[in-house]
Each structure stands twice: as C-alpha cells, then as structure tokens.
Design an enzyme around this catalytic site. Structure first.
Site, PDB file in Angstrom:
ATOM      1  N   ASP A   1       3.677  -8.767  16.768  1.00 36.92           N
ATOM      2  CA  ASP A   1       2.967  -7.526  17.060  1.00 36.92           C
ATOM      3  C   ASP A   1       1.590  -7.783  17.668  1.00 36.92           C
ATOM      4  O   ASP A   1       1.108  -6.988  18.471  1.00 36.92           O
ATOM      5  CB  ASP A   1       2.831  -6.687  15.786  1.00 36.92           C
ATOM      6  CG  ASP A   1       4.169  -6.110  15.348  1.00 36.92           C
ATOM      7  OD1 ASP A   1       4.981  -5.760  16.228  1.00 36.92           O
ATOM      8  OD2 ASP A   1       4.419  -6.012  14.139  1.00 36.92           O
TER       9      ASP A   1
ATOM     10  N   THR B   1       1.996   1.664   9.552  1.00 37.30           N
ATOM     11  CA  THR B   1       2.644   0.555   8.836  1.00 37.30           C
ATOM     12  C   THR B   1       1.820  -0.731   8.940  1.00 37.30           C
ATOM     13  O   THR B   1       2.303  -1.798   8.584  1.00 37.30           O
ATOM     14  CB  THR B   1       4.053   0.299   9.402  1.00 37.30           C
ATOM     15  OG1 THR B   1       3.976   0.129  10.826  1.00 37.30           O
ATOM     16  CG2 THR B   1       4.985   1.438   9.066  1.00 37.30           C
TER      17      THR B   1
ATOM     18  N   SER C   1      -3.561   0.225   7.569  1.00 36.08           N
ATOM     19  CA  SER C   1      -3.659   1.428   6.731  1.00 36.08           C
ATOM     20  C   SER C   1      -2.736   1.358   5.521  1.00 36.08           C
ATOM     21  O   SER C   1      -3.111   1.730   4.402  1.00 36.08           O
ATOM     22  CB  SER C   1      -3.339   2.673   7.573  1.00 36.08           C
ATOM     23  OG  SER C   1      -3.299   3.836   6.780  1.00 36.08           O
ATOM     24  N   LEU C   2      -1.526   0.879   5.729  1.00 34.24           N
ATOM     25  CA  LEU C   2      -0.556   0.785   4.637  1.00 34.24           C
ATOM     26  C   LEU C   2      -1.046  -0.167   3.547  1.00 34.24           C
ATOM     27  O   LEU C   2      -0.827   0.066   2.351  1.00 34.24           O
ATOM     28  CB  LEU C   2       0.789   0.318   5.180  1.00 34.24           C
ATOM     29  CG  LEU C   2       1.944   0.230   4.180  1.00 34.24           C
ATOM     30  CD1 LEU C   2       2.275   1.593   3.609  1.00 34.24           C
ATOM     31  CD2 LEU C   2       3.172  -0.393   4.836  1.00 34.24           C
ATOM     32  N   SER C   3      -1.736  -1.227   3.947  1.00 32.76           N
ATOM     33  CA  SER C   3      -2.251  -2.195   2.981  1.00 32.76           C
ATOM     34  C   SER C   3      -3.274  -1.577   2.036  1.00 32.76           C
ATOM     35  O   SER C   3      -3.471  -2.063   0.920  1.00 32.76           O
ATOM     36  CB  SER C   3      -2.894  -3.383   3.716  1.00 32.76           C
ATOM     37  OG  SER C   3      -1.960  -4.044   4.535  1.00 32.76           O
TER      38      SER C   3
ATOM     39  N   ALA D   1     -11.929   1.213  -0.443  1.00 32.38           N
ATOM     40  CA  ALA D   1     -12.733   1.058  -1.664  1.00 32.38           C
ATOM     41  C   ALA D   1     -13.805   2.140  -1.814  1.00 32.38           C
ATOM     42  O   ALA D   1     -14.988   1.835  -1.952  1.00 32.38           O
ATOM     43  CB  ALA D   1     -13.364  -0.329  -1.702  1.00 32.38           C
TER      44      ALA D   1
END
Length: 271
Positions: free
Chosen positions: A68, A181, A184-186, A205
């Site tokens: 990617d 995916t 942001s997903l992390s 956070a």
C-alpha cells in the site's frame, strides 16, 4: 480505453519488485506501449524518470508493484492526472488496495484483460489540506495531525458543520473511507465502506473522552495551541506553528484504480 503509455513504479529496495517490474514492462512493451519507470527502477526499453517529471508525462496507466505504501506514493505522484492505477501486491504485503497478486498467471491474466478492455475504473475520494492558505499534498488515506512536543498535551480546536469544539489530546486523524482501515483503525476508528462520500475524525489519546465520528464530506478547520506536524498518508511531513489554521476538505481529483471484478467491502476482506 486505449493504453499507449504506461508508468511502472515499484517498492524501493525490493529485488522481487524490481524483477516483476522488468517482467511486466516486457509484457506491456510487447503490446506496443511506451514504458516509463521511476528511478532507481530499471526496465529494458523503458525511459527512466524522476518523480518530479511525472506531472509532465502523457501516460494512460500506472502499474504499482509492492504494498500500500507504493500505491499511496504512486497515486500522490499522479495527483492532478486522471490516470488509473493497477496495484500488484508482493507476497509480503497486505495490499489493501491491490487488484492482482505477484503470481505470474495472475499478472498475465491481468495484462490480457487490460488490453482486451475488460475492466472498470473505480474512483476513491481524496482529501487535501492547506495551512494558512499554503496547499499541502493530497492524501488518499489520511491526514495525521500530531503534537510536536512529547512533554506537553495541546488543545486542538476544530470547526466543522457550523460547530466549534476543543479537546486536549495528542492529535487527531482526518481520514477518507479508504483510510478507515489504516491509521484511523489502529486508534479505534470505524471501518467505513470505501464507496461512501464521508470523512472520519479519530482522536489520539484525548484527555476527556472524544469519540471517533463519521461526517459528510465538508471543510474542517483545525488549530492547535502548540506546534504540530501534519503527516500525509504516513509519508510526507509538514511542520505547523501554533495557532496556524489547518483547513482540510475534499481534493478535486479522485484516485482511480483498475478493477476486474466488483467486490463489496474490499478492504474489510483484506484485513
């Protein structure tokens, strides 16, 4: 779609990607096409160019070989061009955006379908930021806005859809459905169907709990009371001074991808 001129990009430092670039370049050259490669990739019969020269090339198709990261970089190089990308993933890559594997039979089948005009072009929205009017490079996945200091927590003020909110947090991510995916997903963001017209804002956070939100495509303004950095698709970094306004909105040129078979929730299936 008539294919006469093709740009081939490949993962830097990968001997396997270089081998595939040479093989694929030969197959496409045999179809009577002109071939360009980006330094340091070398393909017999191809013209080598620097990334700064790509904007001036007259090309019909780009082939990105790698993962990617290679695809994101290739799409960014093609920022103002309406050129579709065929993404080929290496065995070591997740390849969320890829259409073809590195197996020779898959590649030969893909080349056959390309020159039989047996494919369709998928559009993916992108976003772009400016800082006090200075335009940054566009993003296919996300804009990460993160604090510059590791010892103090900034306050970020966001203005969107007629509302202004402020949160103390390390940073935030503004992403596209394609980027939902990714980074942001992390951080707990939702996966959004890649064909939607939407943007995601995911906090990093926050001191006071701020949820990740999905909004319609709109202009978003972000301002930090401390110096920050803006990271484009995890690859390009800009410095932003305190209280400078970061304006994020839809980029006028969508990313284009070669697809052979329609698949819903393509990215979810690749996680």
């Amino acid at each position: 779609m008539q294919i006469r001129s093709v740009l081939i990009t490949a993962r830097y430092g990968s001997s396997r990607a270089s081998e595939l670039a040479s093989s694929i370049g030969g197959m496409i050259h045999d179809k009577g096409c002109s071939i360009y490669t980006v330094n340091p990739i070398k393909v017999e019969g191809a013209r080598e160019v620097d990334e700064s020269m790509i904007k001036d090339l007259d090309i019909d198709l780009a082939v990105a070989i790698g993962g990617d990261g290679t695809v994101l970089r290739t799409v960014r190089w093609l920022s103002t061009k309406h050129v579709p990308v065929l993404a080929i993933k290496l065995p070591t890559s997740k390849g969320m955006l890829a259409e073809v594997t590195a197996e020779r039979s898959d590649i030969e089948h893909a080349i056959h379908r390309l020159f039989s005009d047996s494919f369709y072009v998928e559009r993916r929205m992108r976003i772009m930021a400016s800082v006090d009017g200075r335009e940054l490079q566009p993003a296919l996945n996300e804009m990460l806005i993160i604090r510059d200091s590791l010892t103090r927590t900034p306050t970020y003020r966001m203005r969107l859809l007629g509302t202004e909110v402020a949160y103390r947090m390390d940073g935030l991510i503004v992403s596209t459905p394609t980027g939902s995916t990714g980074h942001s997903l992390s951080f707990g963001g939702s996966i959004v169907y890649e064909g939607l017209e939407a943007m995601m804002i995911t906090p990093i956070a926050p001191i006071n709990r701020m949820p990740s939100i999905v909004i319609p495509v709109t202009d978003v303004e972000v301002r930090s009371n401390m110096d920050a950095k803006v990271v484009i698709d995890g690859q390009v970094v800009y410095d932003v001074r305190q209280d400078q306004v970061i304006s994020i909105g839809r980029y006028e040129h969508d990313a284009l991808f070669i697809r052979f078979e329609p698949r819903g929730l393509r990215q979810l299936a690749n996680i």
